[in-house]
Structure formats: structure tokens, C-alpha cells
Scaffold this motif. Sequence first.
Motif, PDB file in Angstrom:
ATOM      1  N   PRO A  98      16.033 -24.892 -32.630  1.00 14.14           N
ATOM      2  CA  PRO A  98      16.314 -26.253 -32.156  1.00 14.14           C
ATOM      3  C   PRO A  98      15.044 -27.017 -31.829  1.00 14.14           C
ATOM      4  CG  PRO A  98      16.719 -24.664 -30.420  1.00 14.14           C
ATOM      5  CD  PRO A  98      16.449 -23.869 -31.668  1.00 14.14           C
ATOM      6  N   THR A  99      15.109 -28.311 -32.012  1.00 15.47           N
ATOM      7  CA  THR A  99      13.996 -29.166 -31.609  1.00 15.47           C
ATOM      8  C   THR A  99      14.066 -29.419 -30.105  1.00 15.47           C
ATOM      9  OG1 THR A  99      15.228 -31.205 -31.949  1.00 15.47           O
ATOM     10  CG2 THR A  99      13.986 -30.326 -33.849  1.00 15.47           C
ATOM     11  N   VAL A 100      12.970 -29.912 -29.562  1.00 15.39           N
ATOM     12  CA  VAL A 100      12.932 -30.220 -28.134  1.00 15.39           C
ATOM     13  C   VAL A 100      13.999 -31.253 -27.780  1.00 15.39           C
ATOM     14  CG1 VAL A 100      11.533 -31.187 -26.263  1.00 15.39           C
ATOM     15  CG2 VAL A 100      10.481 -29.673 -27.957  1.00 15.39           C
ATOM     16  N   GLY A 101      14.099 -32.304 -28.598  1.00 18.21           N
ATOM     17  CA  GLY A 101      15.068 -33.356 -28.309  1.00 18.21           C
ATOM     18  C   GLY A 101      16.499 -32.861 -28.360  1.00 18.21           C
ATOM     19  N   ALA A 102      16.834 -32.096 -29.396  1.00 17.48           N
ATOM     20  CA  ALA A 102      18.201 -31.592 -29.547  1.00 17.48           C
ATOM     21  C   ALA A 102      18.546 -30.629 -28.415  1.00 17.48           C
ATOM     22  CB  ALA A 102      18.361 -30.908 -30.900  1.00 17.48           C
ATOM     23  N   PHE A 103      17.614 -29.736 -28.089  1.00 16.29           N
ATOM     24  CA  PHE A 103      17.885 -28.775 -27.029  1.00 16.29           C
ATOM     25  C   PHE A 103      18.009 -29.470 -25.677  1.00 16.29           C
ATOM     26  CE2 PHE A 103      16.968 -25.640 -23.797  1.00 16.29           C
ATOM     27  CZ  PHE A 103      17.651 -24.518 -24.243  1.00 16.29           C
ATOM     28  N   ALA A 104      17.166 -30.470 -25.417  1.00 13.40           N
ATOM     29  CA  ALA A 104      17.193 -31.172 -24.134  1.00 13.40           C
ATOM     30  C   ALA A 104      18.531 -31.878 -23.931  1.00 13.40           C
ATOM     31  CB  ALA A 104      16.049 -32.169 -24.052  1.00 13.40           C
ATOM     32  N   HIS A 105      18.996 -32.593 -24.953  1.00 13.47           N
ATOM     33  CA  HIS A 105      20.283 -33.289 -24.833  1.00 13.47           C
ATOM     34  C   HIS A 105      21.423 -32.294 -24.666  1.00 13.47           C
ATOM     35  CE1 HIS A 105      19.343 -37.550 -25.391  1.00 13.47           C
ATOM     36  NE2 HIS A 105      18.389 -37.179 -26.222  1.00 13.47           N
ATOM     37  N   ALA A 106      21.400 -31.212 -25.441  1.00 10.75           N
ATOM     38  CA  ALA A 106      22.458 -30.209 -25.351  1.00 10.75           C
ATOM     39  C   ALA A 106      22.440 -29.526 -23.979  1.00 10.75           C
ATOM     40  CB  ALA A 106      22.295 -29.177 -26.463  1.00 10.75           C
ATOM     41  N   ASP A 107      21.248 -29.318 -23.444  1.00  8.39           N
ATOM     42  CA  ASP A 107      21.115 -28.660 -22.146  1.00  8.39           C
ATOM     43  C   ASP A 107      21.700 -29.519 -21.031  1.00  8.39           C
ATOM     44  OD1 ASP A 107      20.051 -26.562 -20.357  1.00  8.39           O
ATOM     45  OD2 ASP A 107      18.700 -28.152 -19.685  1.00  8.39           O
ATOM     46  N   VAL A 108      21.452 -30.822 -21.073  1.00  7.78           N
ATOM     47  CA  VAL A 108      22.021 -31.723 -20.068  1.00  7.78           C
ATOM     48  C   VAL A 108      23.544 -31.691 -20.131  1.00  7.78           C
ATOM     49  CG1 VAL A 108      22.288 -34.141 -19.388  1.00  7.78           C
ATOM     50  CG2 VAL A 108      20.012 -33.238 -19.918  1.00  7.78           C
ATOM     51  N   GLU A 109      24.095 -31.731 -21.344  1.00  6.63           N
ATOM     52  CA  GLU A 109      25.558 -31.704 -21.485  1.00  6.63           C
ATOM     53  C   GLU A 109      26.125 -30.373 -21.001  1.00  6.63           C
ATOM     54  OE1 GLU A 109      27.048 -34.458 -22.067  1.00  6.63           O
ATOM     55  OE2 GLU A 109      25.062 -35.357 -22.378  1.00  6.63           O
ATOM     56  N   ARG A 110      25.424 -29.276 -21.277  1.00  9.87           N
ATOM     57  CA  ARG A 110      25.899 -27.968 -20.832  1.00  9.87           C
ATOM     58  C   ARG A 110      25.904 -27.893 -19.312  1.00  9.87           C
ATOM     59  NH1 ARG A 110      23.967 -23.666 -18.715  1.00  9.87           N
ATOM     60  NH2 ARG A 110      21.821 -24.457 -18.770  1.00  9.87           N
ATOM     61  N   TYR A 120       9.087 -35.753 -16.696  1.00  6.79           N
ATOM     62  CA  TYR A 120       8.371 -34.484 -16.832  1.00  6.79           C
ATOM     63  C   TYR A 120       9.095 -33.374 -16.081  1.00  6.79           C
ATOM     64  CZ  TYR A 120       4.965 -30.800 -16.396  1.00  6.79           C
ATOM     65  OH  TYR A 120       4.369 -29.560 -16.415  1.00  6.79           O
ATOM     66  N   GLU A 121       9.559 -33.661 -14.874  1.00  8.41           N
ATOM     67  CA  GLU A 121      10.287 -32.654 -14.106  1.00  8.41           C
ATOM     68  C   GLU A 121      11.559 -32.222 -14.833  1.00  8.41           C
ATOM     69  OE1 GLU A 121      10.806 -34.590 -10.388  1.00  8.41           O
ATOM     70  OE2 GLU A 121       8.787 -34.130  -9.675  1.00  8.41           O
ATOM     71  N   LEU A 122      12.232 -33.177 -15.488  1.00 11.19           N
ATOM     72  CA  LEU A 122      13.407 -32.832 -16.285  1.00 11.19           C
ATOM     73  C   LEU A 122      13.011 -31.920 -17.438  1.00 11.19           C
ATOM     74  CD1 LEU A 122      16.328 -33.033 -17.210  1.00 11.19           C
ATOM     75  CD2 LEU A 122      15.793 -35.258 -18.243  1.00 11.19           C
ATOM     76  N   LEU A 123      11.903 -32.237 -18.099  1.00 11.12           N
ATOM     77  CA  LEU A 123      11.460 -31.415 -19.221  1.00 11.12           C
ATOM     78  C   LEU A 123      11.094 -30.002 -18.756  1.00 11.12           C
ATOM     79  CD1 LEU A 123      11.052 -31.890 -22.288  1.00 11.12           C
ATOM     80  CD2 LEU A 123       8.621 -32.088 -21.818  1.00 11.12           C
ATOM     81  N   VAL A 124      10.497 -29.898 -17.577  1.00  9.05           N
ATOM     82  CA  VAL A 124      10.194 -28.581 -17.016  1.00  9.05           C
ATOM     83  C   VAL A 124      11.473 -27.755 -16.889  1.00  9.05           C
ATOM     84  CG1 VAL A 124       9.445 -27.365 -14.916  1.00  9.05           C
ATOM     85  CG2 VAL A 124       8.108 -29.285 -15.792  1.00  9.05           C
ATOM     86  N   SER A 125      12.532 -28.387 -16.377  1.00 13.10           N
ATOM     87  CA  SER A 125      13.798 -27.669 -16.220  1.00 13.10           C
ATOM     88  C   SER A 125      14.414 -27.310 -17.568  1.00 13.10           C
ATOM     89  CB  SER A 125      14.781 -28.506 -15.386  1.00 13.10           C
ATOM     90  OG  SER A 125      15.255 -29.630 -16.113  1.00 13.10           O
ATOM     91  N   VAL A 126      14.236 -28.163 -18.569  1.00 15.52           N
ATOM     92  CA  VAL A 126      14.755 -27.880 -19.912  1.00 15.52           C
ATOM     93  C   VAL A 126      14.041 -26.665 -20.507  1.00 15.52           C
ATOM     94  CG1 VAL A 126      14.836 -28.729 -22.289  1.00 15.52           C
ATOM     95  CG2 VAL A 126      15.550 -30.219 -20.406  1.00 15.52           C
ATOM     96  N   PHE A 127      12.724 -26.636 -20.392  1.00 15.01           N
ATOM     97  CA  PHE A 127      11.979 -25.483 -20.905  1.00 15.01           C
ATOM     98  C   PHE A 127      12.321 -24.212 -20.118  1.00 15.01           C
ATOM     99  CE2 PHE A 127       8.942 -28.577 -22.877  1.00 15.01           C
ATOM    100  CZ  PHE A 127       9.039 -28.089 -24.166  1.00 15.01           C
ATOM    101  N   ARG A 128      12.574 -24.358 -18.826  1.00 10.44           N
ATOM    102  CA  ARG A 128      12.972 -23.201 -18.021  1.00 10.44           C
ATOM    103  C   ARG A 128      14.304 -22.639 -18.512  1.00 10.44           C
ATOM    104  NH1 ARG A 128      12.159 -25.287 -13.259  1.00 10.44           N
ATOM    105  NH2 ARG A 128      14.268 -26.109 -13.004  1.00 10.44           N
ATOM    106  N   GLU A 129      15.235 -23.536 -18.861  1.00 11.57           N
ATOM    107  CA  GLU A 129      16.518 -23.099 -19.409  1.00 11.57           C
ATOM    108  C   GLU A 129      16.333 -22.430 -20.764  1.00 11.57           C
ATOM    109  OE1 GLU A 129      19.648 -23.237 -18.092  1.00 11.57           O
ATOM    110  OE2 GLU A 129      18.739 -23.904 -16.205  1.00 11.57           O
ATOM    111  N   ALA A 130      15.384 -22.933 -21.550  1.00 14.64           N
ATOM    112  CA  ALA A 130      15.119 -22.337 -22.857  1.00 14.64           C
ATOM    113  C   ALA A 130      14.594 -20.915 -22.715  1.00 14.64           C
ATOM    114  CB  ALA A 130      14.132 -23.193 -23.642  1.00 14.64           C
ATOM    115  N   VAL A 131      13.758 -20.687 -21.706  1.00 15.40           N
ATOM    116  CA  VAL A 131      13.256 -19.337 -21.442  1.00 15.40           C
ATOM    117  C   VAL A 131      14.400 -18.429 -21.003  1.00 15.40           C
ATOM    118  CG1 VAL A 131      11.764 -17.949 -19.944  1.00 15.40           C
ATOM    119  CG2 VAL A 131      10.922 -20.124 -20.895  1.00 15.40           C
ATOM    120  N   ALA A 132      15.263 -18.934 -20.127  1.00 16.34           N
ATOM    121  CA  ALA A 132      16.403 -18.144 -19.648  1.00 16.34           C
ATOM    122  C   ALA A 132      17.355 -17.782 -20.779  1.00 16.34           C
ATOM    123  CB  ALA A 132      17.144 -18.913 -18.555  1.00 16.34           C
ATOM    124  N   ALA A 133      17.434 -18.672 -21.798  1.00 19.36           N
ATOM    125  CA  ALA A 133      18.321 -18.434 -22.933  1.00 19.36           C
ATOM    126  C   ALA A 133      17.643 -17.632 -24.040  1.00 19.36           C
ATOM    127  CB  ALA A 133      18.813 -19.767 -23.489  1.00 19.36           C
TER     128      ALA A 133
END
Length: 211
Positions: A12-24, A86-99
Amino acid sequence: APTTRQPKEAGPTVGAFAHADVERRAKRARRPLKPTTADNYRKLLRLTLDGTRLAGMPLRDVTRADVEAWRYALPTSTETQNGKAYELLVSVFREAVAADVLEVSPATLRGAGTPERHREPQTMTAAEVDAYLAAVTPAKWRPALLLSVTCALRIGEVLALAARDLDLDAGTLTVRHTVAKITVGEGRRERRLQEPKTRAARRTVHASDVQ
């Protein structure tokens, strides 16, 4: 015969994962995002990430330098928004690591989410409050604004107050809910009553000096 190694999928791209992560996070069963928070996150992604080089990059290819280039290419006139993005992006990358999509997060910039304060907050004097309220028309809004100024309430908290929230004998009021605008469809927003985002926001304040 020699085997042919299949190329790995880009993922996944950063944009696609970020939007999907917010919805999840908005739909999860345990501690879902408040509708207003999810709305704010979608807005941040739309204003700061969508259409950028970083948004189109596969997550696994992103480096700290890529994150830094994105962060400091944002307009300097919107530093508070930039910090929140930026803080939102930090949380998105943190979720990516957890996944297990990433091994480590590239969002490790020191101070990138905390913009410098350009000026200190200022408190209104009693005379300034009187002048402010006197200028308000129609006059029916003055009690609500008086509560906002003297009790440090957000306007959504004032609008959500009910008779049971006021204790006239004790001279207090209790914040139990807030009124927020959320997106319910294309171009449509509506007001909804919801609980405060944090425990600290659910509070009792003294209003004995409000007359």
C-alpha cells in the motif's frame, strides 16, 4: 531448471494506508475515534498529504528523509495544522508497524509535531468582557457567550448544556456533552450531541461569579 524469483508487491501507498487506517479506527469496536476526530483526520489528510509525493510512495520505501521533506514543504502559514498532520502521520506509521507492514517507523523527527507558539494567550479584562458582550446581537446569545468566557467552555460545550447540568445552589455547572458538526454525506454536515473526547473534558466548573 532455475527458479524465477517473483518480485515483491509494492504494497500500500502512504496515502491509501493513511485513509484506510483512519476509517478502520473510526469503526473499530474498542475505543473508536469520535466522529469529529475522524472528520478532522480526513481533513488533515486531504489538506496536507493527498497529492504529495509522499502520499504516492509505497509505505515500505519511505525513509526519514522523505518524511522530513514532506513535513517542511508544508506552508509555514499553517504551522499548527502542519504539526497536527505530522502527529497523525506518526500514528499511521505506528499502526503500520503494528500490522507488520513496516519493521520500523520513518516518522522520527524531533519537534515536528510541536510548532513554536508565536504569541502567549491573553486573558480578557472585566471591562473587555463587558464591551464584548455589549456588542453581541441579538442579545439572546449573551448568556451563552458569558458562560464561554467566564467558565472557559468551548462553544460546543455551551450548546450542549441542559438544566440538569446546572447546580444553582452550589454555583456550579457540569460538562457532560458537547455539540459537534460532523460530515454525514457529500457536502452535508449536521450537529450531533456526543460525549467529550477525553476524561479531562468531562468536568465540573464553578460559575458562582456569573450573573
